[in-house]
Scaffold this active site. Structure first.
Site, PDB file in Angstrom:
ATOM      1  N   HIS A  18       0.947  -1.392  -0.030  1.00 13.08           N
ATOM      2  CA  HIS A  18      -0.135   0.024  -0.047  1.00 13.08           C
ATOM      3  C   HIS A  18       0.843   1.349  -0.142  1.00 13.08           C
ATOM      4  O   HIS A  18       1.294   1.665   1.025  1.00 13.08           O
ATOM      5  CB  HIS A  18      -0.837  -0.025   1.244  1.00 13.08           C
ATOM      6  CG  HIS A  18      -1.962   0.854   1.214  1.00 13.08           C
ATOM      7  ND1 HIS A  18      -3.474   0.743   1.779  1.00 13.08           N
ATOM      8  CD2 HIS A  18      -2.197   2.211   0.572  1.00 13.08           C
ATOM      9  CE1 HIS A  18      -4.051   1.618   1.551  1.00 13.08           C
ATOM     10  NE2 HIS A  18      -3.476   2.606   0.900  1.00 13.08           N
ATOM     11  N   HIS A  20       1.425   5.122  -2.108  1.00 13.98           N
ATOM     12  CA  HIS A  20       0.869   6.015  -3.311  1.00 13.98           C
ATOM     13  C   HIS A  20       2.008   7.064  -3.723  1.00 13.98           C
ATOM     14  O   HIS A  20       2.689   7.578  -2.955  1.00 13.98           O
ATOM     15  CB  HIS A  20      -0.252   7.154  -2.492  1.00 13.98           C
ATOM     16  CG  HIS A  20      -1.280   6.557  -1.796  1.00 13.98           C
ATOM     17  ND1 HIS A  20      -2.464   6.322  -2.462  1.00 13.98           N
ATOM     18  CD2 HIS A  20      -1.717   6.185  -0.422  1.00 13.98           C
ATOM     19  CE1 HIS A  20      -3.592   5.829  -1.746  1.00 13.98           C
ATOM     20  NE2 HIS A  20      -2.876   5.534  -0.623  1.00 13.98           N
ATOM     21  N   HIS A 192      -5.214  -1.132   5.654  1.00 15.26           N
ATOM     22  CA  HIS A 192      -5.377  -0.343   6.965  1.00 15.26           C
ATOM     23  C   HIS A 192      -6.127  -0.456   8.119  1.00 15.26           C
ATOM     24  O   HIS A 192      -6.839   0.346   8.469  1.00 15.26           O
ATOM     25  CB  HIS A 192      -5.066   1.040   6.592  1.00 15.26           C
ATOM     26  CG  HIS A 192      -6.028   1.830   5.623  1.00 15.26           C
ATOM     27  ND1 HIS A 192      -7.262   1.577   5.630  1.00 15.26           N
ATOM     28  CD2 HIS A 192      -5.677   2.589   4.672  1.00 15.26           C
ATOM     29  CE1 HIS A 192      -7.757   2.361   4.652  1.00 15.26           C
ATOM     30  NE2 HIS A 192      -6.914   2.989   3.980  1.00 15.26           N
ATOM     31  N   ASP A 265       0.799   2.576   3.806  1.00 18.43           N
ATOM     32  CA  ASP A 265       0.022   3.603   3.272  1.00 18.43           C
ATOM     33  C   ASP A 265       0.801   5.081   2.891  1.00 18.43           C
ATOM     34  O   ASP A 265      -0.101   6.327   3.333  1.00 18.43           O
ATOM     35  CB  ASP A 265      -1.267   3.844   4.006  1.00 18.43           C
ATOM     36  CG  ASP A 265      -2.510   4.624   3.625  1.00 18.43           C
ATOM     37  OD1 ASP A 265      -2.197   4.800   2.371  1.00 18.43           O
ATOM     38  OD2 ASP A 265      -3.441   5.105   4.221  1.00 18.43           O
ATOM     39  N   PRO A 283      -5.934  14.004   3.964  1.00 21.85           N
ATOM     40  CA  PRO A 283      -5.297  12.851   4.898  1.00 21.85           C
ATOM     41  C   PRO A 283      -4.116  12.130   4.232  1.00 21.85           C
ATOM     42  O   PRO A 283      -4.196  11.901   3.046  1.00 21.85           O
ATOM     43  CB  PRO A 283      -6.824  12.080   4.870  1.00 21.85           C
ATOM     44  CG  PRO A 283      -7.315  12.459   3.565  1.00 21.85           C
ATOM     45  CD  PRO A 283      -7.228  13.822   3.328  1.00 21.85           C
TER      46      PRO A 283
HETATM   47  C1  NCD Z   1      -4.814   8.490   1.154  1.00 22.80           C
HETATM   48  C2  NCD Z   1      -4.253   9.264  -0.036  1.00 22.80           C
HETATM   49  O1  NCD Z   1      -3.907  10.448   0.455  1.00 22.80           O
HETATM   50  O2  NCD Z   1      -4.392   8.863  -1.309  1.00 22.80           O
HETATM   51  N1  NCD Z   1      -4.894   9.197   2.420  1.00 22.80           N
HETATM   52  C3  NCD Z   1      -4.919   8.421   3.366  1.00 22.80           C
HETATM   53  O3  NCD Z   1      -5.034   9.450   4.373  1.00 22.80           O
HETATM   54  N2  NCD Z   1      -4.806   7.265   3.685  1.00 22.80           N
HETATM   55  C4  NCD Z   1      -6.145   8.108   0.266  1.00 22.80           C
HETATM   56  C5  NCD Z   1      -6.798   7.044   1.153  1.00 22.80           C
HETATM   57  O4  NCD Z   1      -6.465   5.966   1.514  1.00 22.80           O
HETATM   58  O5  NCD Z   1      -7.957   7.540   1.895  1.00 22.80           O
HETATM   59 ZN    ZN Z   2      -4.062   4.594   1.123  1.00 23.18          ZN
HETATM   60 ZN    ZN Z   3      -7.369   4.364   2.369  1.00 22.30          ZN
END
Ligand code: NCD
Ligand code: ZN
Ligand code: ZN
Ligand code: ZN
Length: 396
Positions: A18, A20, A192, A265, A283
Site C-alpha cells: 500500500h 501512493h 489499513h 499507506d 489525509p
Molecule cells: C490516501 C491518499 O492520500 O491517497 N490518504 C490517506 O489518508 N490514507 C487515500 C486514502 O487511503 O484515503
Molecule cells: Zn491509501
Molecule cells: Zn485508504
C-alpha cells in the site's frame, strides 16, 4: 561489491502492499523516481502503487506506465494497483483482465478509499477477481456509506469537535466484504485496519474459513488520537488515529497473525495541504522510510515480534497475499537476492527534508526512532546503502 554484515540483521527485502506514488498527476508531491528512492532507503524491494492517481489507474495505459517507469528507475519493483471500477467509485467494473495480462501484470485492485459502494458491484468484482486470480483490496473507511459524514470518530474527536470516520464505517465494510467474499468464493484484503473491532471481525471471519487478509500501518501501531489535541493537519489520515486501546489491539493482532502484515499507506501531500489546520488538511502521511523503525519500536522492543516475525509481516506474508513468487521466501542457491541489512542498535532522528520523498512533512518530525536500514539489495544489485540510492544507470 562486498556488503559487511557484521552486527547487522539480514532480512528478506520488504514488500509494501500500500503505497501512493502520485504519478501520474501529483508529481509535485511524489514521483515513481522519488518514491522508489524512499522505498529502497526503507528496505523495500517491492511496492504496490495505489490506483488513486490522475488519471486513475483504471486501464492498462496507466498500469503499464507505472510498472515500466519503476523498472526504468530500477530501485524497487513498482507493482501497479488497478482500480476496480472505471474512475474511483465508478459504477462500472474496469477491465481487470486487460490490466492483469498487460506488461504491468496487475495482481491487486482497489477503489482506494471509496470502497465499492454498491454491494452488488462489490460481489461481482469479487467473483471477477476470483476467476482472474487477482486480489481485491478494500479500503474500508468511507463514512458516508454507513453512518453519515458528520459522526465523530471517538471521544477525543467528539470533544474537539472534529468530524470523523467512525469505527462503524470501517467495521461494517469489513463485515460486509467478509460475507461477500465467502458467498463469492473469493479472497478479500482489508487495507489499513485501525480498530479493535476490526481485529475481532477478522478473527471471526477466519474462524468461518473466509479467505480474508489484512494489513496495519506503522502510524496506527504508534500514534493515537491524543495527537489531535493540537489541531495540526499533519495528524490527519484515513482511517483516523484511534484510541490507545485500538493501538494495543492492533499490536496484539499483528503479533498473533490475525493481522497479516504491515503496509505503509505512504501518502505524500503538498506542504500547504498538510501544514495547516486539521479540518483543512488532506489525509495521509509519509511512511516508507520510517516503517521498519516503527515496527521495531512498537513490536520488537515490547517483545511482541522477534526478527523472524519482522520478516514475516514485512516481507513473507505480503508477498504471499498478492502472489509475488520472487519475493519474501528463502532463496534457492544461485538465485539473485532481494534482501535488506538492518542495524538494530542505532537510533536516528527524523527530519522531513532529509527524506527522499518530494513532500517533506511528517508526523515523526524530530522523533528519535530505533534501528535503520543500512543496505537494500534488489535481485543481487545494491539499491540503497547508508542512505545513498543507486538507480539504474544503463539508460533502459
Ligand atoms: C490516501 C491518499 O492520500 O491517497 N490518504 C490517506 O489518508 N490514507 C487515500 C486514502 O487511503 O484515503
Ligand atoms: Zn491509501
Ligand atoms: Zn485508504
Ligand atoms: Zn524530501
Amino acid at each position: 561489491e562486498v556488503l559487511d554484515g557484521t552486527d547487522r540483521v539480514l532480512l528478506p527485502g520488504f514488500v509494501d502492499l500500500h503505497t501512493h506514488l502520485r504519478e501520474p498527476g501529483r508529481e509535485d508531491t511524489e514521483t515513481i523516481d522519488s518514491g522508489s528512492a524512499a522505498a529502497a532507503r526503507g528496505g523495500y524491494t517491492a511496492v504496490f502503487a495505489m490506483a488513486n492517481t490522475d488519471p486513475v489507474a483504471d486501464s492498462a495505459v496507466v498500469t503499464d506506465h507505472v510498472w515500466r517507469r519503476g523498472q526504468e528507475v530500477g530501485l524497487v519493483d513498482v507493482h501497479p494497483v488497478g482500480a476496480v471500477t472505471i474512475g474511483l467509485a465508478g459504477k462500472q467494473l474496469a477491465e481487470m483482465g486487460t490490466m492483469a495480462s498487460g506488461v504491468g501484470q496487475v495482481k491487486m485492485f482497489s477503489d482506494d478509499g471509496k470502497c465499492v459502494d454498491d454491494p452488488l458491484l462489490m460481489r461481482r468484482a469479487l467473483e471477477y477477481s476470483s476467476s482472474l486470480g487477482v486480489l481485491i483490496a478494500q479500503h474500508a473507511e468511507e463514512p458516508r456509506l454507513t453512518v453519515g459524514a458528520v459522526a465523530h470518530e471517538g471521544p477525543t474527536a467528539a470533544r474537539l469537535g472534529l468530524a470523523g470516520w467512525p469505527r462503524a464505517a470501517e467495521e461494517s465494510i469489513v463485515a460486509r466484504d467478509a460475507l461477500l467474499a465467502r458467498d463469492a468464493g473469493a479472497r478479500v484484503h482489508i487495507c489499513h485496519a485501525s480498530t479493535a473491532g476490526t481485529v475481532s471481525l477478522l478473527e471471526w471471519a477466519r474462524a468461518q474459513g473466509i479467505s480474508i487478509s489484512a494489513e496495519v500501518t506503522p502510524h496506527h501501531l504508534l500514534l493515537d488520537d491524543s495527537r489531535l489535541e493540537t489541531y495540526d493537519g499533519i495528524n490527519r489520515v484515513n482511517p483516523p488515529l484511534r484510541e490507545r486501546s485500538d493501538v494495543e489491539a492492533l499490536r496484539k493482532g499483528l503479533a498473533s497473525g490475525v493481522i497479516d502484515c504491515v503496509a505503509t499507506d505512504h501518502a505524500p501531500h503538498a506542504e500547504q495541504d498538510k501544514c495547516c489546520e486539521f479540518s483543512q488538511a488532506r489525509p495521509g502521511m509519509l511512511g516508507l522510510e520510517t516503517a521498519l523503525s516503527i515496527v521495531i519500536e512498537t513490536m520488537v522492543r515490547p517483545g511482541l515480534l522477534d526478527w523472524r516475525g519482522v520478516a514475516k509481516v514485512m516481507s513473507e506474508r505480503p508477498a504471499e497475499i498478492v502472489g509475488l513468487d520472487d519475493q519474501g521466501r528463502p532463496l534457492e542457491v544461485g538465485e539473485p537476492a532481494n534482501l535488506v541489512l538492518v542495524d538494530p542498535h542505532t537510533e536516528w532522528t527524523v527530519h522531513g527534508p532529509d527524506l527522499a520523498s518530494i513532500a517533506d512533512n511528517t508526523p515523526y518530525q524530530d522523533m528519535t526512532l530505533p534501528g535503520r536500514v543500512t543496505a537494500t539489495v534488489l535481485r543481487g544489485r545494491i539499491t540503497a546503502r547508508d542512505g545513498a540510492v543507486f538507480p539504474r544507470t544503463d539508460g533502459k
